[in-house]
Design an enzyme around this catalytic site. Structure first.
Site, short mmCIF file in Angstrom:
data_model
loop_
_atom_site.label_atom_id
_atom_site.label_comp_id
_atom_site.label_asym_id
_atom_site.label_seq_id
_atom_site.Cartn_x
_atom_site.Cartn_y
_atom_site.Cartn_z
N TYR A 184 0.84 -1.20 0.00
CA TYR A 184 0.00 0.00 0.00
C TYR A 184 0.88 1.24 0.00
O TYR A 184 0.80 2.10 0.86
CB TYR A 184 -0.94 -0.04 1.21
N HIS A 230 4.86 -3.05 -12.85
CA HIS A 230 6.19 -2.78 -13.39
C HIS A 230 6.75 -4.12 -13.84
O HIS A 230 6.56 -5.13 -13.14
CB HIS A 230 7.07 -2.18 -12.28
N GLU A 232 15.47 31.86 -13.83
CA GLU A 232 15.85 31.60 -15.22
C GLU A 232 16.06 30.10 -15.48
O GLU A 232 16.15 29.68 -16.63
CB GLU A 232 17.13 32.39 -15.54
N1 LIG Z 1 5.23 5.02 -7.44
C1 LIG Z 1 5.05 5.17 -8.73
O1 LIG Z 1 4.96 6.29 -9.21
C2 LIG Z 1 4.89 3.96 -9.64
C3 LIG Z 1 4.41 4.17 -10.93
C4 LIG Z 1 4.18 3.07 -11.74
C5 LIG Z 1 4.49 1.81 -11.28
N2 LIG Z 1 5.01 1.63 -10.03
C6 LIG Z 1 5.29 0.27 -9.56
O2 LIG Z 1 4.27 -0.08 -8.61
C7 LIG Z 1 4.83 -0.99 -7.65
C8 LIG Z 1 4.62 -0.41 -6.25
O3 LIG Z 1 5.32 0.80 -6.16
P1 LIG Z 1 4.90 1.94 -5.10
O4 LIG Z 1 5.71 3.14 -5.45
O5 LIG Z 1 3.46 2.03 -5.01
O6 LIG Z 1 5.34 1.32 -3.72
P2 LIG Z 1 6.68 1.41 -2.90
O7 LIG Z 1 6.66 2.69 -2.16
O8 LIG Z 1 7.85 1.14 -3.75
O9 LIG Z 1 6.42 0.16 -1.94
C9 LIG Z 1 5.72 0.31 -0.78
C10 LIG Z 1 5.09 -0.95 -0.24
O10 LIG Z 1 6.03 -2.03 -0.14
C11 LIG Z 1 5.90 -2.55 1.19
N3 LIG Z 1 7.13 -3.21 1.61
C12 LIG Z 1 8.40 -2.75 1.52
N4 LIG Z 1 9.26 -3.68 1.98
C13 LIG Z 1 8.50 -4.75 2.38
C14 LIG Z 1 8.81 -6.05 2.90
N5 LIG Z 1 10.06 -6.42 3.11
N6 LIG Z 1 7.76 -6.88 3.16
C15 LIG Z 1 6.48 -6.49 2.94
N7 LIG Z 1 6.15 -5.30 2.44
C16 LIG Z 1 7.14 -4.44 2.15
C17 LIG Z 1 5.59 -1.32 2.05
O11 LIG Z 1 4.99 -1.72 3.26
P3 LIG Z 1 5.42 -1.09 4.67
O12 LIG Z 1 4.73 0.24 4.76
O13 LIG Z 1 4.89 -2.10 5.62
O14 LIG Z 1 6.91 -0.95 4.65
C18 LIG Z 1 4.60 -0.60 1.13
O15 LIG Z 1 3.29 -1.09 1.29
C19 LIG Z 1 6.30 -1.15 -8.01
O16 LIG Z 1 6.43 -2.28 -8.83
C20 LIG Z 1 6.60 0.11 -8.80
O17 LIG Z 1 7.68 -0.02 -9.69
C21 LIG Z 1 5.18 2.68 -9.19
#
Ligand SMILES: NC(=O)c1ccc[n+]([C@@H]2O[C@H](COP(=O)([O-])OP(=O)(O)OC[C@H]3O[C@@H](n4cnc5c(N)ncnc54)[C@H](OP(=O)(O)O)[C@@H]3O)[C@@H](O)[C@H]2O)c1
Length: 405
Positions: free
Chosen positions: A94, A180, A300
């Site tokens: 999330y 992704h 600028e």
């Molecule tokens: N952000 C963008 O603009 C964007 C755009 C297009 C596609 N994407 C893709 O969408 C996907 C998600 O990206 P995002 O940016 O939304 O999220 P993110 O910020 O990269 O990931 C956050 C989530 O990962 C969880 N997480 C991290 N480490 C963990 C672990 N060891 N075990 C369980 N949960 C863990 C976090 O939970 P906690 O809060 O519990 O740490 C959080 O819910 C990726 O594949 C990204 O490349 C992102």
């Protein structure tokens, strides 16, 4: 220096256009052609030809190359509800995307549940957004066990880290969804080797999850890429399109997992973020070293770009922006653009190589898997905040009417 008065007049015109609500059921050609008739006809013709058919997949001529585009209009809400009536969408993670896509799915009336770590920041955020523990908010494993479509929206590094636990739960008949191509495409590095008996699809919004949400709330939709990595049922592409609409996309552009991940990693390191930041810094530093004040150097370099000229490019194209500037500005910009292009192209080629051969993936996995990656990232952000250019920017923004008390 651009022609200020003309730019100023256009700026307010563009601001009005940007602020105007978009008609929800407009056609694709109308959306692409939404510029004042006769102003830049050549550019308009070069950008996109007319839609070839009214409904279903559209083959659009993008500057001489025909590509397939799908649109939200073909998936009204009732059709989505019918299509996913037997599905539970388990959204794992999330962060920015989980938030945007999850809330849009929920508002669309679909059966969506969220799976995150119970002790993590995301759990708290999900609760704040109205997800209810035990009803539609669970820990990761429980959500996966309940889901038929598993939306893996963990951070890319976490997708790799958690894969040994997640993979055995992806039983036959489930669908694996990514936003992704990172994890499966670079499987030699990420170890995300998908099971052979599940559909694997991608919907990659071309923007932040916050924008996925805000455009949906405005009755518009973000552009997204869709792709199929593995089609076991023969329905994977249709499912990807339906999911794309369900999470809040307006138009869906067909690609492959490989092309999506290469272009995405390349773009964000280049013109979208890294490259543009580097260019701002270089220009600002030279101005300061040559005796210009911080406000002059900032105005600028950044302020005029983001407040006046870049929105013109976004709304109407590069030639429109040139037309909005003085003959002096145009002459110099045309001459110097080719010098910048020739100088930077080798850097972009190096960057593409580093993306394609996995070096950028390895760097991201190594860095973002560290337990203290958030603290390290925050330290780097503080360093950026402390740069004179961005401190000057804060002061310049503070002078905007909306920021004055
Ligand atoms: N952000 C963008 O603009 C964007 C755009 C297009 C596609 N994407 C893709 O969408 C996907 C998600 O990206 P995002 O940016 O939304 O999220 P993110 O910020 O990269 O990931 C956050 C989530 O990962 C969880 N997480 C991290 N480490 C963990 C672990 N060891 N075990 C369980 N949960 C863990 C976090 O939970 P906690 O809060 O519990 O740490 C959080 O819910 C990726 O594949 C990204 O490349 C992102």
């Amino acid at each position: 220096m651009a022609s200020r008065q003309f730019t100023k007049a256009l700026r307010s015109n563009v601001a009005r256009q940007l602020a105007a609500p978009t008609i929800q059921r407009r056609t694709f050609t109308a959306a692409l052609g939404g510029i004042r008739a006769g102003v830049v006809p050549a550019a308009r013709a070069a950008v996109a030809g007319p839609a070839q058919q009214i409904r279903g997949v559209k083959t659009i001529d993008f500057a001489g190359t025909k590509e397939q585009v799908y649109e939200r209009e073909d998936w009204p809400r009732e059709k989505l509800l019918e299509y996913f009536k037997n599905d539970t969408l388990a959204l794992i993670g999330y962060g920015s995307q989980g938030h945007g896509q999850g809330l849009n799915l929920r508002d669309n009336g679909l059966n969506v549940i969220v799976g995150v770590r119970k002790d993590g920041a995301s759990w708290k955020e999900a609760v704040q957004d109205g997800w209810i523990p035990g009803t539609n908010l669970f820990d990761v494993n429980e959500a996966i066990s309940k889901g038929t479509i598993i939306m893996n929206l963990l951070s890319d590094a976490a997708q790799s880290e958690t894969w040994p636990a997640i993979k055995p739960q992806l039983t036959k008949g489930k669908t694996l969804y990514f936003s992704h191509g990172f994890s499966p495409v670079f499987k030699d590095l990420t170890k995300v080797d998908v099971p052979s008996d599940v559909d694997v699809i991608l919907v990659a919004p071309k923007g932040s999850g916050r924008t996925v949400r805000s455009l949906f709330r405005e009755g518009r939709g973000i552009n997204s890429s869709i792709a199929v990595y593995q089609d076991v049922t023969g329905k994977a592409e249709e499912k990807a399109i339906a999911m794309g609409v369900a999470v809040g996309s307006g138009y869906l552009y067909k690609t492959t997992f490989e092309k999506e991940v290469y272009s995405d990693l390349y773009g964000e390191r280049g013109c979208l973020m890294g490259g543009i930041h580097g260019m701002f810094l270089a220009q600002y530093e030279v101005l300061r070293e040559r005796g210009h004040s911080p406000s002059e150097a900032f105005n600028e370099t950044v302020e005029e770009a983001t407040q006046s000229l870049y929105p013109l490019i976004g709304s109407h194209g590069m030639d429109w922006m040139y037309a909005a500037c003085s003959t002096t500005a145009r002459r110099g910009a045309i001459d110097w653009s080719s010098r910048f292009k020739d100088t930077l192209k080798p850097v972009f080629n190096d960057l593409y190589d580093a993306v394609k051969d996995g070096r950028e993936t390895q760097r991201s996995l190594d860095y973002n898997s560290q337990p203290d990656y958030r603290e390290k990232y925050e330290k780097e952000m503080q360093e950026i905040r402390d740069l004179e250019i961005w401190r000057a920017g804060k002061a310049v923004r503070g002078l905007r009417p909306e920021n004055q008390k």
